[in-house]
Write an enzyme that holds these catalytic residues in place. Structure first.
Site, PDB file in Angstrom:
ATOM      1  CG  ASP A 178      -7.184  -2.182  15.517  1.00  0.00           C
ATOM      2  OD1 ASP A 178      -6.612  -2.913  16.219  1.00  0.00           O
ATOM      3  OD2 ASP A 178      -7.692  -2.754  14.367  1.00  0.00           O
ATOM      4  CG  ASP A 211      -8.080 -10.008  14.377  1.00  0.00           C
ATOM      5  OD1 ASP A 211      -9.000  -9.247  14.857  1.00  0.00           O
ATOM      6  OD2 ASP A 211      -6.962  -9.438  14.178  1.00  0.00           O
TER       7      ASP A 211
HETATM    8  C1  DGJ Z   1      -7.308  -5.747  13.344  1.00  0.00           C
HETATM    9  C2  DGJ Z   1      -8.600  -5.841  14.027  1.00  0.00           C
HETATM   10  O1  DGJ Z   1      -8.144  -7.062  15.016  1.00  0.00           O
HETATM   11  C3  DGJ Z   1      -9.494  -6.044  13.081  1.00  0.00           C
HETATM   12  O2  DGJ Z   1     -10.786  -6.543  13.878  1.00  0.00           O
HETATM   13  C4  DGJ Z   1      -9.740  -5.135  12.089  1.00  0.00           C
HETATM   14  O3  DGJ Z   1     -10.146  -4.028  12.665  1.00  0.00           O
HETATM   15  C5  DGJ Z   1      -8.454  -4.801  11.504  1.00  0.00           C
HETATM   16  N1  DGJ Z   1      -7.218  -4.681  12.310  1.00  0.00           N
HETATM   17  C6  DGJ Z   1      -8.429  -3.571  10.370  1.00  0.00           C
HETATM   18  O4  DGJ Z   1      -7.316  -3.437   9.884  1.00  0.00           O
END
Ligand code: DGJ
Length: 726
Positions: free
Chosen positions: A470, A540
């Site tokens: 990430d 997300d």
């Molecule tokens: C942002 C990501 O897009 C989410 O799926 C998740 O992993 C969060 N970060 C975790 O902090």
């Protein structure tokens, strides 16, 4: 000139095996690169420069002389195959340099060419050299003939004893025939990534760019159509993209001769590169392709094949992705062995194959203010490390994966105490935090080495098969403690190169581990990162209705085996709570399926549906992940959407149809528009069609002319059709 013709003749023998792809003719010297359906010409001009001739579908191929301007040495070549700063220029330069004596003008002349093969595909290399300074530029064009795609990149070499400052070294430039064109860019933001936006390209320059290590606003890829055309399956489409992450720039230029120039590469805003003596600078690749009459869908299919066969890491590029469970939306930072095992047991029952623990597992990570940088299991949450949890997950028959965010650091961590100088920062300036975190200076060799070491240790000590990488904030104060001002200006380039290097080293050491690229959702989906990662997290936003739009946009550029979708409970406010689980599943099943809901709160009947859906998905996932993709209905035009997948051997097809709202004016499936005409099936064959309830056998001719009846009733209705050759 005589020497030139001899070398062309000699090379002509060498290229005989590529003769179908790269041909050379004389008077003027012209190289024609022909792929299956497209042609690209480069011409040697009278002032020893290179100009671009025709570029487009093979059927429209014309051979013309370099035009008058280029033929007249008094003006010099203004329409250049490799545009640079210097001379009588009209084009956006791909190269801008400053020599040690302050001279900012380049004057390049042709210095030969070479053909050969790289990874099984033909290439041609054009060499240019400056007429005065010991500086050379080579342009590579590698061709994937069956996909009508060319890759271009430049190699700059300093053969002098003095440094040369490179202010720009784009990957390449393409010139399209004069016409009125629309650009389709894919720009959105958090929660609404990859929204296709079509606009007329008017005289001047339109740039799509980013100044960051992530690109959630704009993805570095595009399509170009003759103005006003919008048919999904018909019409000419040029398309392209960059193999670079985050900090990119694409320029669409129409200047006074009205041809369209597309140029792009690394974004040099706030950057330059010092090319030392004997050093080379190799740019990332830019690709360009053309479809004569297949519309945007045709372009997508070529891009999908290109990504699967030429970008994604092997061998995972062609294997089916496991059904994954990710615990982020279920537990957020509140993770521990007991809670994760409870989720894992239900995940296993419904058919999940890979269990992934997201953010929150490492030291001090109780919320977004701590932990990033201290990459070892939190002693309170996992007193005996991760391995006991991993063993339980393995006993359940699933593989195990973890989330990491290697480019980030919290100021409260041990790592920060030890190495405050590793953070991006500028003296006398506020060091801004984003999501309570600071950015590590990944351009530094020590930070790169540290990252390789802790990732290697994590993967060596634990049976981990999957990493979600990430990256959750933007760059700010991009200063480099201890570096010279010149080196500091290389930071944005070195940072991305090091990310690739880290991933490359780790992949080599741990070839069984697969990676997912994530950046606050879909902020890191591009041809650069996909060379090192197997799949991406497109958004997300897992609301199944919103996803229809995001997946529609994403599918234009990248294949479904890279597009991970989760079924979650996210965003179920009053408006959405009545979305049936089957709709939520169908929306997620239309690419690579994952589950992200809080399974411990799911009713028994939900788990029964989930199990059936996952089992059905597994039967057809190879077609869904590796098959040809057809966008049958555009959700932006109606309150309906539909996609079709056809296996490469055409023996199997799957259709997902969605009706978000039942409206009368919006052309519902259950009135005039009750049919979906299918594509890509074998001619003169019979197929068995099933929507899970009804089953019938019908000819492919009917399926591809009248289509199938959809019959969706009410809001949030969906169906999955399976179509199997008899
Ligand atoms: C942002 C990501 O897009 C989410 O799926 C998740 O992993 C969060 N970060 C975790 O902090």
């Amino acid at each position: 000139m005589k020497k030139l013709f001899v070398s062309i003749l000699f090379s002509g023998l060498l290229i005989s095996c590529y003769a179908q792809v790269i041909k050379v003719s004389e008077n003027p010297v012209r190289w024609t690169i022909s792929s299956e359906n497209a042609s690209y010409q480069v011409i040697l001009t009278r002032d020893s420069n290179l100009t671009t001739g025709y570029y487009g579908p093979l059927s429209g191929e014309r051979t013309f002389e370099a035009d008058d301007w280029n033929a007249d040495p008094r003006f010099g070549t203004s329409i250049r195959e490799i545009p640079y700063r210097g001379g009588y220029v009209f084009m956006e330069p791909t190269i801008e340099v400053i020599f040690a004596d302050g001279n900012r003008e380049l004057e390049l002349v042709y210095d030969g060419y070479e053909t050969g093969e790289l990874d099984g595909y033909p290439y041609i290399r054009f060499d240019m050299k400056d007429i005065y300074y010991p500086f050379t530029v080579s342009e590579y064009i590698r061709v994937i003939p069956e996909l009508d795609i060319m890759e271009k990149w430049l190699v700059l070499k300093n053969n002098s004893k003095k440094d040369i400052k490179v202010e720009r070294a784009y990957s390449g430039s393409f010139r399209l025939p004069a016409d009125e064109y629309d650009l389709i860019q894919f720009s959105g933001n958090w929660g609404r990534e990859f929204i296709p936006r079509q606009s007329l390209l008017t005289p001047g320059i339109k740039s799509v760019f980013n100044r960051d290590a992530k690109s959630i606003q704009h993805t570095p890829a595009y399509m170009i159509r003759p103005h006003g055309e919008s048919d999904e399956f018909n019409g000419k489409v040029y398309f392209g993209g960059l193999q670079w992450t985050g900090n990119f720039k694409l320029d669409f230029v129409i200047e006074n001769n009205e041809r369209l120039q597309v140029a792009g590469g690394i974004n040099y805003w706030d950057s330059h590169w010092i090319l030392n003596k004997d050093e080379e600078f190799i740019t990332p690749k830019i690709i360009s392709g053309v479809v004569e009459d297949g519309g945007t869908n045709g372009a997508s299919q070529l891009l999908h094949q290109y990504v699967r066969n030429h970008i994604l890491p092997k061998p995972h590029n062609l294997t089916s992705k496991p059904v994954l469970y990710n615990s982020w939306y279920a537990t957020h930072f509140d993770v521990n062995e007991e809670g994760q095992v409870a989720l894992a047991k239900i995940a296993q029952e419904i058919g999940v194959e890979l269990f992934v623990i997201d953010d929150g597992w490492f030291e001090g990570r109780n919320d977004s203010r701590g932990g990033l940088g201290d990459w070892y299991p939190d002693a309170k949450k996992f007193p005996n490390g991760l391995q006991p949890l991993i063993s339980k997950v393995k006993e359940l028959g699933m593989d195990f994966g973890v989330w990491v965010e290697p480019e980030m650091i919290n100021a409260s961590t041990n790592l920060y105490k030890e190495h405050p100088e590793w953070v991006l920062q500028t003296p006398h300036r506020t060091t801004h935090e984003g999501r309570n975190q600071l950015v590590l200076n990944m351009a530094r060799e020590d930070v790169k080495q540290y990252t390789i070491e802790w990732l290697d240790k994590l993967l060596s000590e634990n049976d981990i098969k999957f990493i979600k990488w990430d990256m959750n904030r933007n760059w700010s104060e991009t200063g480099w403690v201890g570096a010279s001002p010149d080196k500091e200006r290389e930071l944005r380039i070195r940072y991305i190169r090091n990310i690739y290097e880290i991933l490359g080293v780790i992949r080599e050491k741990h070839p069984d581990v697969q990676f997912e690229a994530c950046s606050s959702g879909g902020g890191r989906v591009d041809l650069g990162i996909l060379r090192y990662t197997d799949q991406t997290w497109p958004s997300d936003n897992t609301n199944p209705e919103d996803r229809l739009y995001i997946q529609y946009g994403y599918s234009h550029l990248y294949p479904t085996n890279t597009m991970l979708n989760w079924v979650t409970d996210w965003g179920y406010g009053d408006h959405q709570k009545n979305i049936p689980l089957s709709f939520r599943f169908h929306s997620a099943m239309a690419a690579t399926l994952g589950i992200g809901g809080n399974l411990t709160a799911w009713e028994q009947e939900d788990k029964v549906i989930a199990k059936e859906m996952i089992s059905l998905y597994k039967k057809f996932r190879n077609t869904i992940q590796q098959g040809k993709y057809y966008r049958l209905k555009n959700p932006f035009e109606e309150t309906r959407s539909a996609v079709q997948f056809v296996s490469q051997d055409r023996s199997e097809s799957v259709v997902f149809a969605f009706q978000v709202y039942e409206t009368i004016a919006g052309v519902p499936y259950n009135s005039v528009n009750n049919r979906l005409v299918l594509h890509g099936l074998e001619e003169d064959a019979s197929y068995a069609v099933s929507d899970g309830e009804e089953k019938f056998v019908i000819s492919s001719k009917v399926l591809m002319s009248s289509g199938i009846t959809v019959n969706l009733k009410g809001n949030y209705a969906s169906k999955m059709f399976t179509i199997t050759k008899q």
